[in-house]
Design a protein around this motif. Structure first.
Motif, PDB file in Angstrom:
ATOM      1  N   GLY A  49       5.446   7.291  -2.028  1.00  0.00           N
ATOM      2  CA  GLY A  49       6.739   7.131  -1.375  1.00  0.00           C
ATOM      3  C   GLY A  49       6.629   6.603   0.037  1.00  0.00           C
ATOM      4  N   THR A  50       7.752   6.130   0.557  1.00  0.00           N
ATOM      5  CA  THR A  50       7.829   5.670   1.934  1.00  0.00           C
ATOM      6  C   THR A  50       8.667   6.630   2.753  1.00  0.00           C
ATOM      7  OG1 THR A  50       9.754   4.282   1.418  1.00  0.00           O
ATOM      8  CG2 THR A  50       7.573   3.242   1.310  1.00  0.00           C
ATOM      9  N   PHE A  51       8.398   6.648   4.060  1.00  0.00           N
ATOM     10  CA  PHE A  51       9.106   7.501   4.997  1.00  0.00           C
ATOM     11  C   PHE A  51       9.432   6.687   6.244  1.00  0.00           C
ATOM     12  CE2 PHE A  51       6.155   9.962   2.523  1.00  0.00           C
ATOM     13  CZ  PHE A  51       6.863  11.087   2.131  1.00  0.00           C
ATOM     14  N   GLY A  52      10.603   6.911   6.810  1.00  0.00           N
ATOM     15  CA  GLY A  52      10.921   6.248   8.061  1.00  0.00           C
ATOM     16  C   GLY A  52      12.236   5.516   8.050  1.00  0.00           C
ATOM     17  N   ASP A  53      12.397   4.630   9.038  1.00  0.00           N
ATOM     18  CA  ASP A  53      13.662   3.953   9.276  1.00  0.00           C
ATOM     19  C   ASP A  53      13.657   2.561   8.656  1.00  0.00           C
ATOM     20  OD1 ASP A  53      14.383   6.175  10.696  1.00  0.00           O
ATOM     21  OD2 ASP A  53      13.870   5.325  12.652  1.00  0.00           O
ATOM     22  N   ALA A  54      13.547   2.513   7.338  1.00  0.00           N
ATOM     23  CA  ALA A  54      13.528   1.221   6.658  1.00  0.00           C
ATOM     24  C   ALA A  54      14.018   1.379   5.231  1.00  0.00           C
ATOM     25  CB  ALA A  54      12.129   0.616   6.668  1.00  0.00           C
ATOM     26  N   ASP A  55      14.557   0.300   4.703  1.00  0.00           N
ATOM     27  CA  ASP A  55      15.022   0.207   3.328  1.00  0.00           C
ATOM     28  C   ASP A  55      13.909  -0.484   2.540  1.00  0.00           C
ATOM     29  OD1 ASP A  55      16.778   0.516   1.300  1.00  0.00           O
ATOM     30  OD2 ASP A  55      18.187  -1.023   1.949  1.00  0.00           O
ATOM     31  N   SER A  56      13.293   0.215   1.583  1.00  0.00           N
ATOM     32  CA  SER A  56      12.057  -0.292   0.995  1.00  0.00           C
ATOM     33  C   SER A  56      12.058  -0.236  -0.519  1.00  0.00           C
ATOM     34  CB  SER A  56      10.858   0.509   1.520  1.00  0.00           C
ATOM     35  OG  SER A  56      11.029   1.890   1.226  1.00  0.00           O
ATOM     36  N   VAL A  57      11.177  -1.029  -1.098  1.00  0.00           N
ATOM     37  CA  VAL A  57      10.944  -1.051  -2.540  1.00  0.00           C
ATOM     38  C   VAL A  57       9.450  -0.904  -2.771  1.00  0.00           C
ATOM     39  CG1 VAL A  57      10.977  -2.492  -4.611  1.00  0.00           C
ATOM     40  CG2 VAL A  57      12.963  -2.416  -3.138  1.00  0.00           C
ATOM     41  N   LEU A  58       9.079  -0.122  -3.783  1.00  0.00           N
ATOM     42  CA  LEU A  58       7.677   0.137  -4.107  1.00  0.00           C
ATOM     43  C   LEU A  58       7.349  -0.371  -5.505  1.00  0.00           C
ATOM     44  CD1 LEU A  58       7.074   3.814  -2.941  1.00  0.00           C
ATOM     45  CD2 LEU A  58       5.777   1.850  -2.171  1.00  0.00           C
ATOM     46  N   VAL A  59       6.132  -0.877  -5.664  1.00  0.00           N
ATOM     47  CA  VAL A  59       5.620  -1.234  -6.981  1.00  0.00           C
ATOM     48  C   VAL A  59       4.182  -0.741  -7.073  1.00  0.00           C
ATOM     49  CG1 VAL A  59       5.115  -3.084  -8.620  1.00  0.00           C
ATOM     50  CG2 VAL A  59       7.087  -3.281  -7.112  1.00  0.00           C
TER      51      VAL A  59
ATOM     52  N   VAL B  53       4.378  -2.410  -0.989  1.00  0.00           N
ATOM     53  CA  VAL B  53       5.584  -1.971  -0.279  1.00  0.00           C
ATOM     54  C   VAL B  53       6.255  -3.205   0.312  1.00  0.00           C
ATOM     55  CG1 VAL B  53       6.539  -0.441   1.470  1.00  0.00           C
ATOM     56  CG2 VAL B  53       4.369   0.141   0.347  1.00  0.00           C
ATOM     57  N   ARG B  54       7.549  -3.331   0.101  1.00  0.00           N
ATOM     58  CA  ARG B  54       8.316  -4.432   0.688  1.00  0.00           C
ATOM     59  C   ARG B  54       9.531  -3.847   1.405  1.00  0.00           C
ATOM     60  NH1 ARG B  54       8.513  -9.968  -0.271  1.00  0.00           N
ATOM     61  NH2 ARG B  54      10.453 -10.993   0.308  1.00  0.00           N
ATOM     62  N   LEU B  55       9.711  -4.234   2.654  1.00  0.00           N
ATOM     63  CA  LEU B  55      10.860  -3.774   3.438  1.00  0.00           C
ATOM     64  C   LEU B  55      11.957  -4.820   3.411  1.00  0.00           C
ATOM     65  CD1 LEU B  55       9.246  -2.169   6.606  1.00  0.00           C
ATOM     66  CD2 LEU B  55       9.570  -1.193   4.334  1.00  0.00           C
ATOM     67  N   TYR B  56      13.196  -4.375   3.165  1.00  0.00           N
ATOM     68  CA  TYR B  56      14.323  -5.296   3.164  1.00  0.00           C
ATOM     69  C   TYR B  56      15.125  -5.219   4.453  1.00  0.00           C
ATOM     70  CZ  TYR B  56      13.497  -6.451  -1.693  1.00  0.00           C
ATOM     71  OH  TYR B  56      12.933  -6.918  -2.850  1.00  0.00           O
ATOM     72  N   SER B  57      15.141  -4.056   5.075  1.00  0.00           N
ATOM     73  CA  SER B  57      15.851  -3.930   6.341  1.00  0.00           C
ATOM     74  C   SER B  57      15.314  -2.714   7.084  1.00  0.00           C
ATOM     75  CB  SER B  57      17.361  -3.804   6.118  1.00  0.00           C
ATOM     76  OG  SER B  57      17.662  -2.641   5.360  1.00  0.00           O
ATOM     77  N   THR B  58      15.497  -2.675   8.407  1.00  0.00           N
ATOM     78  CA  THR B  58      15.080  -1.544   9.219  1.00  0.00           C
ATOM     79  C   THR B  58      16.201  -1.166  10.172  1.00  0.00           C
ATOM     80  OG1 THR B  58      14.086  -2.974  10.896  1.00  0.00           O
ATOM     81  CG2 THR B  58      12.648  -2.232   9.122  1.00  0.00           C
ATOM     82  N   TRP B  59      16.108   0.023  10.731  1.00  0.00           N
ATOM     83  CA  TRP B  59      17.081   0.472  11.715  1.00  0.00           C
ATOM     84  C   TRP B  59      16.370   1.475  12.629  1.00  0.00           C
ATOM     85  CZ3 TRP B  59      17.156   1.504   6.565  1.00  0.00           C
ATOM     86  CH2 TRP B  59      16.904   2.815   6.180  1.00  0.00           C
ATOM     87  N   GLY B  60      17.051   1.914  13.669  1.00  0.00           N
ATOM     88  CA  GLY B  60      16.424   2.867  14.576  1.00  0.00           C
ATOM     89  C   GLY B  60      15.128   2.320  15.133  1.00  0.00           C
ATOM     90  N   SER B  61      14.086   3.127  15.061  1.00  0.00           N
ATOM     91  CA  SER B  61      12.779   2.706  15.560  1.00  0.00           C
ATOM     92  C   SER B  61      12.120   1.688  14.648  1.00  0.00           C
ATOM     93  CB  SER B  61      11.858   3.926  15.695  1.00  0.00           C
ATOM     94  OG  SER B  61      11.540   4.454  14.398  1.00  0.00           O
ATOM     95  N   GLY B  62      12.535   1.678  13.366  1.00  0.00           N
ATOM     96  CA  GLY B  62      11.921   0.771  12.401  1.00  0.00           C
ATOM     97  C   GLY B  62      10.557   1.220  11.927  1.00  0.00           C
ATOM     98  N   GLU B  63      10.075   2.370  12.438  1.00  0.00           N
ATOM     99  CA  GLU B  63       8.756   2.852  12.062  1.00  0.00           C
ATOM    100  C   GLU B  63       8.781   3.402  10.632  1.00  0.00           C
ATOM    101  OE1 GLU B  63       7.463   5.627  14.967  1.00  0.00           O
ATOM    102  OE2 GLU B  63       7.359   4.154  16.583  1.00  0.00           O
ATOM    103  N   THR B  64       7.840   2.967   9.842  1.00  0.00           N
ATOM    104  CA  THR B  64       7.804   3.357   8.423  1.00  0.00           C
ATOM    105  C   THR B  64       6.351   3.581   8.007  1.00  0.00           C
ATOM    106  OG1 THR B  64       9.692   1.913   8.056  1.00  0.00           O
ATOM    107  CG2 THR B  64       8.599   2.754   6.108  1.00  0.00           C
TER     108      THR B  64
END
Length: 361
Positions: free
Chosen positions: A295-305, A345-356
């Motif tokens: 899984g991912t954690f943080g300020d981002a919208d992500s997809v995992l494969v 892991v691919r990020l589509y968008s971030t917010w806040g600190s953007g740290e993921t």
């Protein structure tokens, strides 16, 4: 004379969790059928006497068997199609295998069943003994080599170019229905709508500009296209890979790098350091055989494969975009000790600190 056309298998629309933004829905819709870059797509030609469809004989109450097996000349035409796509330098590669159970793409040559293919990773939803691609006419006939390129384009995740919402095509709908209802296609109105008249979602289109020279474009005779005016007398793509075809597949499948991704150690998070649109790969070598969560954690919208290494090649295992939080992805998957796995892991968008970060546990 009307050309013979590709009829895509109809798939139900995907369902996503409520409340997703239009940007997020577009990202999921546009990428859901695309393969993980670096994947080796194995293809198999059906070759057994029992590889066949059983179809009714009209007016007799009896059935007959129609083979899926193609001649060497037909198989060679498809092999050449794979080589042409590969020669573009894409990060996805192709390998022919003799065991259908090892093949993501399984190819038949049933005459009279049309030419068609599943689109991208939709092939993974088809049973291992079933075709994911068919060629229903002679690929060695003049002008038909492009059919192999077209269907392989579908297998890579591309859709019909004339259905792009940016094409700006104004059809004479009833003329199109009438034309395709006759020989050689004999299509129903539903099939014609699904493969010709229906406009794609913008996120599904092969590009932001219509390419009438694309190998994914159908040829059309006079009287079917009303606008643009220059195509009223007919639309005649060359049946070969266009510069825009190359641009599209290289955008999704850039040449892969030979360096090995960093290791993802269970119960230890790995910072991603990515911006919107960024992508990172990791290896996982599980210390024990059991079900793991990635899984991912943080300020981002992500997809995992997640995919598994077999014989030195990546094979798709699982991919999801949901889980315990609204924006961080989670996958629950069984990993086997002694095998190597890869996480993308691919990020589509971030917010806040953007740290993921990403973690396996």
């Amino acid at each position: 004379m009307t050309a013979r056309y590709c009829s895509l298998p109809q798939q139900s629309a995907p369902s996503f969790a409520p409340g997703l933004t239009a940007e997020r829905l577009g990202a999921l819709t546009g990428g859901r059928r695309m393969w993980v870059n670096g994947t080796v797509l194995h293809y198999h030609f059906f070759d057994a006497d029992t590889d066949a469809s059983v179809i009714p004989v009209p007016g007799t109450g009896e059935t007959r068997q129609v083979s899926w097996v193609g001649s060497k000349e037909q198989r060679d035409a498809v092999r050449e199609g794979f080589r042409q796509w590969q020669d573009l330098g894409i990060g996805v590669s192709f390998a022919e295998v003799g065991d259908r159970r090892e093949a993501e793409l399984r190819i038949g040559f049933q005459a009279g069943d049309g030419s068609w293919s599943t689109v991208g990773r939709d092939a993974l939803t088809v049973g291992r003994g079933i075709r994911t691609m068919n060629f229903g006419w002679d690929l060695t006939a003049p002008g038909e080599r492009g059919t192999a390129l077209h269907e392989i384009g579908h297998a890579l995740g591309m859709l019909h170019e004339h259905q792009s919402p940016v094409a700006g095509i104004h059809w004479d709908d009833e003329a199109v229905y009438a034309d395709l209802a006759g020989p050689p296609n004999f299509w129903s109105r539903d099939t014609t709508y699904a493969s010709v008249l229906r406009r794609l979602d913008p996120a599904e289109a092969n590009g932001s500009v219509w390419d009438p020279q694309s190998v994914m474009e159908f040829p059309f005779g006079p009287g079917l296209v009303l606008e643009p005016e220059q195509y009223r007398a007919g639309l005649h793509p060359p049946g070969s890979l266009s510069p825009a075809d190359k641009e599209f597949v290289l955008r999704w499948y850039p040449p892969t790098q030979p360096s090995r991704p960093p290791a993802l150690v269970p119960f230890r998070s790995a910072p991603l350091g990515l911006g919107p649109g960024g992508q990172a790969d990791f290896t996982v070598e599980p210390p024990e055989t059991r079900a793991y969560t990635v899984g991912t954690f943080g300020d981002a919208d992500s997809v995992l494969v997640v995919f598994e290494e077999r014989d030195g090649e990546p094979r798709y295992l699982a991919g999801r975009d949901d889980g315990g939080t609204p924006h961080n992805a989670r996958i629950r998957v069984r990993l086997v000790r002694g095998r190597r796995y890869f996480v993308r892991v691919r990020l589509y968008s971030t917010w806040g600190s953007g740290e993921t970060a990403v973690m396996c546990w």
